[in-house]
Design a protein around this motif. Structure first.
Motif, mmCIF file in Angstrom:
data_model
loop_
_atom_site.group_PDB
_atom_site.id
_atom_site.type_symbol
_atom_site.label_atom_id
_atom_site.label_comp_id
_atom_site.label_asym_id
_atom_site.label_seq_id
_atom_site.Cartn_x
_atom_site.Cartn_y
_atom_site.Cartn_z
ATOM 1 N N LEU A 46 0.838 -1.194 0.000
ATOM 2 C CA LEU A 46 0.000 0.000 0.000
ATOM 3 C C LEU A 46 0.872 1.242 0.000
ATOM 4 N N VAL A 48 0.568 5.170 0.893
ATOM 5 C CA VAL A 48 -0.298 6.084 1.646
ATOM 6 C C VAL A 48 0.237 7.506 1.504
ATOM 7 N N GLY A 49 -0.567 8.458 1.974
ATOM 8 C CA GLY A 49 -0.149 9.856 1.943
ATOM 9 C C GLY A 49 -0.430 10.558 0.639
ATOM 10 N N GLY A 54 -5.558 8.649 -4.801
ATOM 11 C CA GLY A 54 -5.472 7.204 -4.641
ATOM 12 C C GLY A 54 -6.671 6.476 -5.225
ATOM 13 N N THR A 62 -8.480 -2.660 -2.213
ATOM 14 C CA THR A 62 -7.739 -1.635 -1.462
ATOM 15 C C THR A 62 -8.393 -1.404 -0.107
ATOM 16 N N SER A 63 -9.714 -1.326 -0.104
ATOM 17 C CA SER A 63 -10.427 -1.157 1.172
ATOM 18 C C SER A 63 -10.187 -2.349 2.088
ATOM 19 N N VAL A 66 -6.659 -2.014 3.572
ATOM 20 C CA VAL A 66 -6.591 -0.996 4.635
ATOM 21 C C VAL A 66 -7.238 -1.525 5.905
ATOM 22 N N SER A 84 -11.254 6.410 2.134
ATOM 23 C CA SER A 84 -10.068 7.247 1.930
ATOM 24 C C SER A 84 -9.624 7.225 0.474
ATOM 25 N N ASN A 86 -6.618 8.582 -0.159
ATOM 26 C CA ASN A 86 -5.191 8.828 0.024
ATOM 27 C C ASN A 86 -4.366 7.551 0.023
ATOM 28 N N VAL A 87 -4.983 6.415 -0.354
ATOM 29 C CA VAL A 87 -4.300 5.124 -0.334
ATOM 30 C C VAL A 87 -4.439 4.478 -1.712
ATOM 31 N N GLY A 122 3.509 9.914 -2.306
ATOM 32 C CA GLY A 122 3.119 8.815 -1.431
ATOM 33 C C GLY A 122 4.297 8.119 -0.787
ATOM 34 N N LEU A 125 4.360 1.511 2.392
ATOM 35 C CA LEU A 125 4.454 0.850 3.688
ATOM 36 C C LEU A 125 5.245 -0.452 3.562
#
Length: 367
Positions: A46, A48-49, A54, A62-63, A66, A84, A86-87, A122, A125
């Motif tokens: 993933l 992020v940011g 995203g 993706t959900s 997360v 979100s 942002n991912v 981004g 992780l």
């Protein structure tokens, strides 16, 4: 002709310099050791940011990712409640270099697999990197560098390069080493370009160091070296000594042609036989002249009409019939081709016709 002659002159100069002082090459540049190679790694992670660029909620995996990640941190949330932007879900790929030890840093590539618009800004992780055998050989994490951008507003958008793929320089850490045991059996040097003459010369050069009975060419693509007992304790020094040997690498006569760009590159062994060439072309010119049509004097209901008249001219171009002499080296080849006085794209057609007629002793490779 004014464009093709400088190109041919430059080709002759470069290949002439090659003939004069660069005819040999190191075994290190012509071969590689069998079994010593890199390995491909991949993983799912993933990023992020992201600033609203995203994956959308329509990318359900993706959900789920997360939700699963937050669950391992003690935060329970239903995947359907993740909203979100942002991912982004990404695939992470890397190449494990040969002899890489644990702790070695490697570059990784990050590519979006959802509908994210951009990965710029981004952070990747922690992502395990596994091999085809399912074992984890590294971990990846760090800020993503993207060589492109995308901006949109009021229905208009601007995009450069590919903002949905990027790199994390030195973002991977090797956790497991792949062992290459050079002492297990003989050394086998694999040729990058298989050739009988080159393999024989490499075997002869190596035989001068380890003994003529210890090196032999198995086929055009491999040279086997039996390590002497006296050198088996220091294989690194032996391989370094053998790779530094220089041999004359043979090559096939080849002409590379790119019809998209009109590029023609000829190798040093290209030869042509005496041949007669007649080449022509057709140039069509279309001109347009404005025409004004007015009604007759005192006519009722007439109006002035503006129109255009096209004038088409066709001119047949050609170099007539040209006899080319035989060419046995690069300088003669350049001089012979320069007699044609044609551009690069016409030269491509002529070379292909010469090959079909049996007047070109070379292999034509179309890029």
């Amino acid at each position: 002709m004014k464009h093709v002659l400088p190109l041919l002159a430059l080709l002759a100069m470069l290949l002439g310099a090659f003939d004069a002082g660069a005819a040999t090459a190191r075994i290190k540049d012509l071969t590689s050791l069998q079994g010593v190679r890199g390995n491909e790694l991949f993983g799912y992670g993933l990023v992020v940011g992201l600033a609203g660029s995203g994956d959308t909620e329509r990318v359900f995996f993706t959900s789920q990712s997360v939700s699963s990640m937050l669950g391992r941190l003690g935060i329970r949330i239903d995947p359907a409640d993740v909203r979100s932007r942002n991912v982004a879900a990404v695939m992470v790929t890397a190449r494990l270099p040969p002899f890489a030890r644990p702790g070695t840093r490697i570059d990784v590539t990050v590519s979006s697999i959802g509908n994210a618009r951009s990965l710029a800004g981004g952070v990747l992780l922690v992502t395990p990197l596994t091999g085809p055998d399912g074992q984890t050989y590294g971990l990846a994490q760090g800020p993503v560098q993207v060589g492109g951008y995308e901006a949109s507003a009021a229905g208009s958008s601007l995009r450069k390069n590919h903002p949905t793929a990027g790199r994390v320089p030195s973002g991977g850490t090797v956790e497991r080493a792949v062992v290459h045991d050079l002492a297990d059996g003989p050394l086998v040097f694999q040729l990058a370009d298989p050739d009988f003459a080159t393999a024989s010369r490499i075997a002869g050069a190596i035989g001068g160091v380890v003994g003529p009975e210890a090196a032999r060419a198995l086929d055009p693509a491999a040279v086997e070296v039996v390590v002497p007992d006296a050198r088996r304790g220091d294989l690194v020094a032996l391989v370094a000594e053998l790779e530094a040997l220089e041999v004359v690498a043979d090559e096939r006569a080849r002409v590379a042609i790119s019809e998209r760009t009109g590029t023609v590159v000829a190798g040093r062994n290209v030869r042509i036989r005496p041949v007669v060439i007649s080449h022509g072309g057709l140039r069509v010119s279309i001109g347009s002249t404005p025409v004004i049509s007015q009604p007759a004097p005192f006519s009722d209901g007439g109006r002035t009409v503006r129109d255009r008249m096209a004038a088409i001219e066709a001119e047949e171009l050609g170099i007539g019939v040209q006899a080319l002499p035989a060419a046995s080296n690069v300088d003669e080849l350049v001089q012979a081709l320069g007699l044609l006085g044609v551009g690069p794209r016409d030269l491509i057609a002529i070379l292909q016709a010469m090959k079909a007629a049996g007047a070109l002793d070379a292999e034509i490779e179309v890029l």
